[in-house]
Design a protein around this motif. Structure first.
Motif, PDB file in Angstrom:
ATOM      1  N   VAL A  77       0.843  -1.206   0.000  1.00 28.18           N
ATOM      2  CA  VAL A  77       0.000   0.000   0.000  1.00 28.18           C
ATOM      3  C   VAL A  77       0.871   1.246   0.000  1.00 28.18           C
ATOM      4  O   VAL A  77       0.612   2.205  -0.735  1.00 28.18           O
ATOM      5  N   ARG A  78       1.925   1.239   0.818  1.00 27.48           N
ATOM      6  CA  ARG A  78       2.833   2.399   0.879  1.00 27.48           C
ATOM      7  C   ARG A  78       3.584   2.588  -0.435  1.00 27.48           C
ATOM      8  O   ARG A  78       3.870   3.717  -0.840  1.00 27.48           O
ATOM      9  N   LEU A  79       3.896   1.462  -1.124  1.00 28.25           N
ATOM     10  CA  LEU A  79       4.569   1.547  -2.422  1.00 28.25           C
ATOM     11  C   LEU A  79       3.641   2.193  -3.455  1.00 28.25           C
ATOM     12  O   LEU A  79       4.056   3.072  -4.221  1.00 28.25           O
ATOM     13  N   VAL A  80       2.369   1.769  -3.471  1.00 25.02           N
ATOM     14  CA  VAL A  80       1.381   2.361  -4.392  1.00 25.02           C
ATOM     15  C   VAL A  80       1.228   3.842  -4.082  1.00 25.02           C
ATOM     16  O   VAL A  80       1.182   4.687  -4.993  1.00 25.02           O
ATOM     17  N   ASP A  81       1.153   4.178  -2.787  1.00 21.44           N
ATOM     18  CA  ASP A  81       1.050   5.567  -2.339  1.00 21.44           C
ATOM     19  C   ASP A  81       2.253   6.374  -2.834  1.00 21.44           C
ATOM     20  O   ASP A  81       2.106   7.489  -3.336  1.00 21.44           O
ATOM     21  N   TYR A  82       3.434   5.783  -2.704  1.00 26.49           N
ATOM     22  CA  TYR A  82       4.679   6.446  -3.132  1.00 26.49           C
ATOM     23  C   TYR A  82       4.671   6.691  -4.642  1.00 26.49           C
ATOM     24  O   TYR A  82       5.019   7.774  -5.110  1.00 26.49           O
ATOM     25  N   LEU A  83       4.239   5.676  -5.411  1.00 25.44           N
ATOM     26  CA  LEU A  83       4.216   5.805  -6.874  1.00 25.44           C
ATOM     27  C   LEU A  83       3.209   6.863  -7.331  1.00 25.44           C
ATOM     28  O   LEU A  83       3.507   7.683  -8.203  1.00 25.44           O
ATOM     29  N   LEU A  84       2.007   6.857  -6.736  1.00 29.07           N
ATOM     30  CA  LEU A  84       0.986   7.843  -7.104  1.00 29.07           C
ATOM     31  C   LEU A  84       1.435   9.260  -6.750  1.00 29.07           C
ATOM     32  O   LEU A  84       1.031  10.224  -7.396  1.00 29.07           O
ATOM     33  N   ASP A  85       2.276   9.349  -5.733  1.00 28.82           N
ATOM     34  CA  ASP A  85       2.781  10.656  -5.291  1.00 28.82           C
ATOM     35  C   ASP A  85       3.918  11.162  -6.172  1.00 28.82           C
ATOM     36  O   ASP A  85       4.401  12.277  -5.978  1.00 28.82           O
ATOM     37  N   ARG A  86       4.359  10.350  -7.141  1.00 26.57           N
ATOM     38  CA  ARG A  86       5.488  10.735  -7.993  1.00 26.57           C
ATOM     39  C   ARG A  86       5.098  10.926  -9.455  1.00 26.57           C
ATOM     40  O   ARG A  86       5.850  11.482 -10.232  1.00 26.57           O
ATOM     41  N   ILE A  87       3.922  10.450  -9.859  1.00 24.49           N
ATOM     42  CA  ILE A  87       3.503  10.548 -11.263  1.00 24.49           C
ATOM     43  C   ILE A  87       2.995  11.959 -11.539  1.00 24.49           C
ATOM     44  O   ILE A  87       2.080  12.439 -10.845  1.00 24.49           O
ATOM     45  N   PRO A  88       3.558  12.640 -12.530  1.00 15.41           N
ATOM     46  CA  PRO A  88       3.095  14.005 -12.849  1.00 15.41           C
ATOM     47  C   PRO A  88       1.587  14.034 -13.131  1.00 15.41           C
ATOM     48  O   PRO A  88       1.028  13.093 -13.654  1.00 15.41           O
ATOM     49  N   ILE A  89       0.945  15.106 -12.797  1.00 20.25           N
ATOM     50  CA  ILE A  89      -0.501  15.347 -12.940  1.00 20.25           C
ATOM     51  C   ILE A  89      -1.301  14.471 -11.966  1.00 20.25           C
ATOM     52  O   ILE A  89      -2.114  14.975 -11.194  1.00 20.25           O
ATOM     53  N   VAL A  90      -1.047  13.146 -11.996  1.00 19.88           N
ATOM     54  CA  VAL A  90      -1.747  12.232 -11.095  1.00 19.88           C
ATOM     55  C   VAL A  90      -1.466  12.595  -9.642  1.00 19.88           C
ATOM     56  O   VAL A  90      -2.360  12.561  -8.795  1.00 19.88           O
ATOM     57  N   LYS A  91      -0.211  12.976  -9.353  1.00 17.41           N
ATOM     58  CA  LYS A  91       0.158  13.267  -7.958  1.00 17.41           C
ATOM     59  C   LYS A  91      -0.619  14.464  -7.404  1.00 17.41           C
ATOM     60  O   LYS A  91      -0.963  14.487  -6.222  1.00 17.41           O
ATOM     61  N   SER A  92      -0.903  15.442  -8.259  1.00 17.09           N
ATOM     62  CA  SER A  92      -1.677  16.602  -7.799  1.00 17.09           C
ATOM     63  C   SER A  92      -3.091  16.190  -7.408  1.00 17.09           C
ATOM     64  O   SER A  92      -3.589  16.548  -6.338  1.00 17.09           O
ATOM     65  N   LEU A  93      -3.731  15.426  -8.277  1.00 18.63           N
ATOM     66  CA  LEU A  93      -5.088  14.942  -8.013  1.00 18.63           C
ATOM     67  C   LEU A  93      -5.109  14.038  -6.788  1.00 18.63           C
ATOM     68  O   LEU A  93      -5.958  14.174  -5.907  1.00 18.63           O
ATOM     69  N   TYR A  94      -4.153  13.118  -6.719  1.00 15.13           N
ATOM     70  CA  TYR A  94      -4.079  12.159  -5.616  1.00 15.13           C
ATOM     71  C   TYR A  94      -3.882  12.865  -4.278  1.00 15.13           C
ATOM     72  O   TYR A  94      -4.554  12.556  -3.292  1.00 15.13           O
ATOM     73  N   SER A  95      -2.969  13.832  -4.244  1.00 13.80           N
ATOM     74  CA  SER A  95      -2.679  14.515  -2.977  1.00 13.80           C
ATOM     75  C   SER A  95      -3.872  15.348  -2.502  1.00 13.80           C
ATOM     76  O   SER A  95      -4.152  15.414  -1.311  1.00 13.80           O
ATOM     77  N   VAL A  96      -4.591  15.969  -3.447  1.00 10.92           N
ATOM     78  CA  VAL A  96      -5.776  16.752  -3.077  1.00 10.92           C
ATOM     79  C   VAL A  96      -6.849  15.848  -2.473  1.00 10.92           C
ATOM     80  O   VAL A  96      -7.418  16.148  -1.413  1.00 10.92           O
ATOM     81  N   ILE A  97      -7.126  14.719  -3.140  1.00 12.84           N
ATOM     82  CA  ILE A  97      -8.144  13.784  -2.647  1.00 12.84           C
ATOM     83  C   ILE A  97      -7.729  13.201  -1.293  1.00 12.84           C
ATOM     84  O   ILE A  97      -8.521  13.158  -0.348  1.00 12.84           O
ATOM     85  N   LYS A  98      -6.457  12.784  -1.202  1.00 16.60           N
ATOM     86  CA  LYS A  98      -5.954  12.178   0.035  1.00 16.60           C
ATOM     87  C   LYS A  98      -6.005  13.164   1.199  1.00 16.60           C
ATOM     88  O   LYS A  98      -6.484  12.836   2.294  1.00 16.60           O
ATOM     89  N   ASP A  99      -5.530  14.377   0.966  1.00 16.92           N
ATOM     90  CA  ASP A  99      -5.513  15.392   2.032  1.00 16.92           C
ATOM     91  C   ASP A  99      -6.918  15.809   2.453  1.00 16.92           C
ATOM     92  O   ASP A  99      -7.174  16.057   3.624  1.00 16.92           O
ATOM     93  N   THR A 100      -7.831  15.876   1.469  1.00 18.44           N
ATOM     94  CA  THR A 100      -9.211  16.261   1.782  1.00 18.44           C
ATOM     95  C   THR A 100      -9.881  15.201   2.654  1.00 18.44           C
ATOM     96  O   THR A 100     -10.534  15.521   3.652  1.00 18.44           O
ATOM     97  N   ILE A 101      -9.699  13.926   2.289  1.00 17.30           N
ATOM     98  CA  ILE A 101     -10.288  12.841   3.086  1.00 17.30           C
ATOM     99  C   ILE A 101      -9.672  12.809   4.475  1.00 17.30           C
ATOM    100  O   ILE A 101     -10.368  12.669   5.483  1.00 17.30           O
TER     101      ILE A 101
END
Length: 198
Positions: A77-101
């Motif tokens: 799970v942490r590896l998937v989290d790490y990868l999503l946090d590094r992919i351009p464009i995706v990381k912005s969307l992912y971090s917004v959703i994660k931080d909001t939740i």
């Protein structure tokens, strides 16, 4: 005619909120049930019972939550989290959703402090919620500022303002009550009034 109009308005005040709540709850149920329910329907066909998809979704979320706390699956799970946090464009969307939740149900909840922002040069005040007490990492001039989210009345939207600490007063008010007050435009402050037309 006057009595008819009064009864009609009372009917609207009474029944419309009930209908809207039932409609919203039904739509939320329908959406959550369809996440896994569509797959079950294609397999079970007529044997499918409404709600099976919702129960399966809740069970899956709970299972994933448990797995995220285990040693091996947690690393995945942490590896998937790490990868999503590094992919351009995706990381912005992912971090917004994660931080909001996380701000709503995580350990460090935002929206837990109700703030009253004093508008400079006026006697007006704006009610909002403190979302971050440390915003200096954005820029040096924001060292003594905090982030306050101000919801907009009669809609699910709002703005985030960065306010000097001296202009913010923390209120001893439940966040749920403050949110109801803001979203209703202050109508909920009428206390025990039931909205009936006299």
């Amino acid at each position: 005619m006057k009595a008819f109009a009064k009864n009609f308005l009372n009917g609207i005040v009474t029944i419309v909120p009930i209908i809207l709540v039932i409609f919203v709850v039904y739509k939320v149920f329908e959406f959550l049930d369809s996440i896994l329910g569509n797959a079950f329907r294609s397999v079970l066909k007529d044997a499918y019972i409404p709600g099976m998809g919702l129960l399966a979704t809740l069970a899956l979320i709970t299972l994933l939550g448990w797995l995220s706390g285990q040693y091996i699956s947690g690393k995945i799970v942490r590896l998937v989290d790490y990868l999503l946090d590094r992919i351009p464009i995706v990381k912005s969307l992912y971090s917004v959703i994660k931080d909001t939740i996380n701000s709503f149900i995580g350990e460090k909840k935002s929206f837990s402090k109700v703030a009253l922002v004093h508008m400079p040069g006026t006697s007006m005040k704006v009610m909002g919620f403190i979302t971050s007490e440390y915003v200096e990492e954005l820029a040096d001039p924001l060292k003594d500022h905090i982030a306050v989210y101000v919801p907009q009345t009669f809609q699910v939207a709002g703005i985030t303002v960065l306010v000097p600490r001296r202009d913010v007063e923390i209120l001893d008010v439940k966040p749920e009550e403050a949110m109801k007050f803001i979203l209703s435009g202050g109508v909920t402050s009428n206390g025990k009034q039931n909205g009936m037309v006299e």
